[in-house]
Write an enzyme that holds these catalytic residues in place. Sequence first.
Site, mmCIF file in Angstrom:
data_model
loop_
_atom_site.group_PDB
_atom_site.id
_atom_site.type_symbol
_atom_site.label_atom_id
_atom_site.label_comp_id
_atom_site.label_asym_id
_atom_site.label_seq_id
_atom_site.Cartn_x
_atom_site.Cartn_y
_atom_site.Cartn_z
ATOM 1 C CD1 TRP A 136 -2.406 -1.793 0.168
ATOM 2 C CD2 TRP A 136 -3.026 -1.155 2.233
ATOM 3 N NE1 TRP A 136 -3.518 -2.508 0.507
ATOM 4 C CE2 TRP A 136 -3.924 -2.142 1.768
ATOM 5 C CE3 TRP A 136 -3.226 -0.608 3.505
ATOM 6 C CZ2 TRP A 136 -4.999 -2.588 2.546
ATOM 7 C CZ3 TRP A 136 -4.290 -1.051 4.279
ATOM 8 C CH2 TRP A 136 -5.171 -2.033 3.799
ATOM 9 C CE LYS A 137 4.200 1.292 -4.480
ATOM 10 N NZ LYS A 137 4.856 1.706 -5.702
ATOM 11 C CG HIS A 185 9.824 -0.985 -2.785
ATOM 12 N ND1 HIS A 185 9.834 0.130 -3.584
ATOM 13 C CD2 HIS A 185 8.780 -1.745 -3.200
ATOM 14 C CE1 HIS A 185 8.831 0.042 -4.449
ATOM 15 N NE2 HIS A 185 8.181 -1.089 -4.233
ATOM 16 C CD GLU A 209 8.574 -4.714 -6.759
ATOM 17 O OE1 GLU A 209 7.364 -4.874 -6.905
ATOM 18 O OE2 GLU A 209 9.068 -3.855 -6.003
ATOM 19 N N GLY A 265 -0.028 -0.192 -6.901
ATOM 20 C CA GLY A 265 -1.220 0.608 -7.203
ATOM 21 C C GLY A 265 -2.520 -0.181 -7.242
HETATM 22 C C1 PEP Z 1 5.685 -1.770 -6.186
HETATM 23 O O1 PEP Z 1 5.728 -0.642 -5.760
HETATM 24 O O2 PEP Z 1 6.325 -2.683 -5.637
HETATM 25 C C2 PEP Z 1 4.868 -2.040 -7.366
HETATM 26 C C3 PEP Z 1 4.970 -3.191 -7.937
HETATM 27 O O3 PEP Z 1 4.036 -1.028 -7.769
HETATM 28 P P1 PEP Z 1 2.974 -1.084 -8.983
HETATM 29 O O4 PEP Z 1 2.227 -2.372 -8.885
HETATM 30 O O5 PEP Z 1 2.106 0.098 -8.766
HETATM 31 O O6 PEP Z 1 3.764 -1.015 -10.254
#
Ligand code: PEP
Length: 238
Positions: free
Chosen positions: A10-11, A100, A164, A223
Amino acid sequence: MKKLFIVANWKSNKTIKDTEKWLHDFDEGFKRKQLSFESKEIIIAPSFTLLEHALYCSSNLKLHIKFAAQNISSFDEGAYTGEVSAKQIKELADYVIVGHSERRKNFGESDDIVNQKIEQSLEYELTPILCVSKLEQVQSSKFKVQSYSSKLKSYDNSMIVAYEPLFAIGSGVPDTPENADIMAQSIKKELGEIPVLYGGSVTSDNVKSFTSMPHIDGVLVGGASLDPLEFLKIIQNA
Ligand code: PEP
């Protein structure tokens, strides 16, 4: 059937009230769709301020979800003002996101700091979800991970890596499933048979293309996890 890990990051979003509503809507949607989470581990990573209440609501609703912190102190408990230690997190969560890319970029987290955080997580039997955007970041944590190999074997789900790629985070442009699978395979070659997730612009429409790849064991969702019904669809389609 392989076990899938579906992680919601959720950041710095949501208040306590928003969290209550998200969990209630998630629960209602889950019951309405008569879903089963068999062989899926659902992990929610809210801000520190939300963890305790989220845990309370989730156990009242009897939701089968686990919690993660989004960060952890690189130090043990003690005189580190403003930090939240592994020992404190362990009371509320089973997992912790480490390294992250937003922390590496905005808070200057080096590989050394990330390694200290992995060490703290493992010391308190919190499962680190190590985020990497390139293979070198795995290699720089390899020594730490290997030096903890006896601990790693001592409890379930002892380490997870999330691949990621930077261009895919929050951009709406995911990596290709084929590319992500090659990275997942390379990560497993470095660290052994640990779960490797893909993260970066995952939605309910594209999730299956990743989870159906042979070396990918789940997804980390930013998101799209903010809406409980979209997150439920991601779980359903994974
Ligand atoms: C994240 O912040 O780890 C991420 C994958 O974001 P998003 O799904 O919004 O790209």
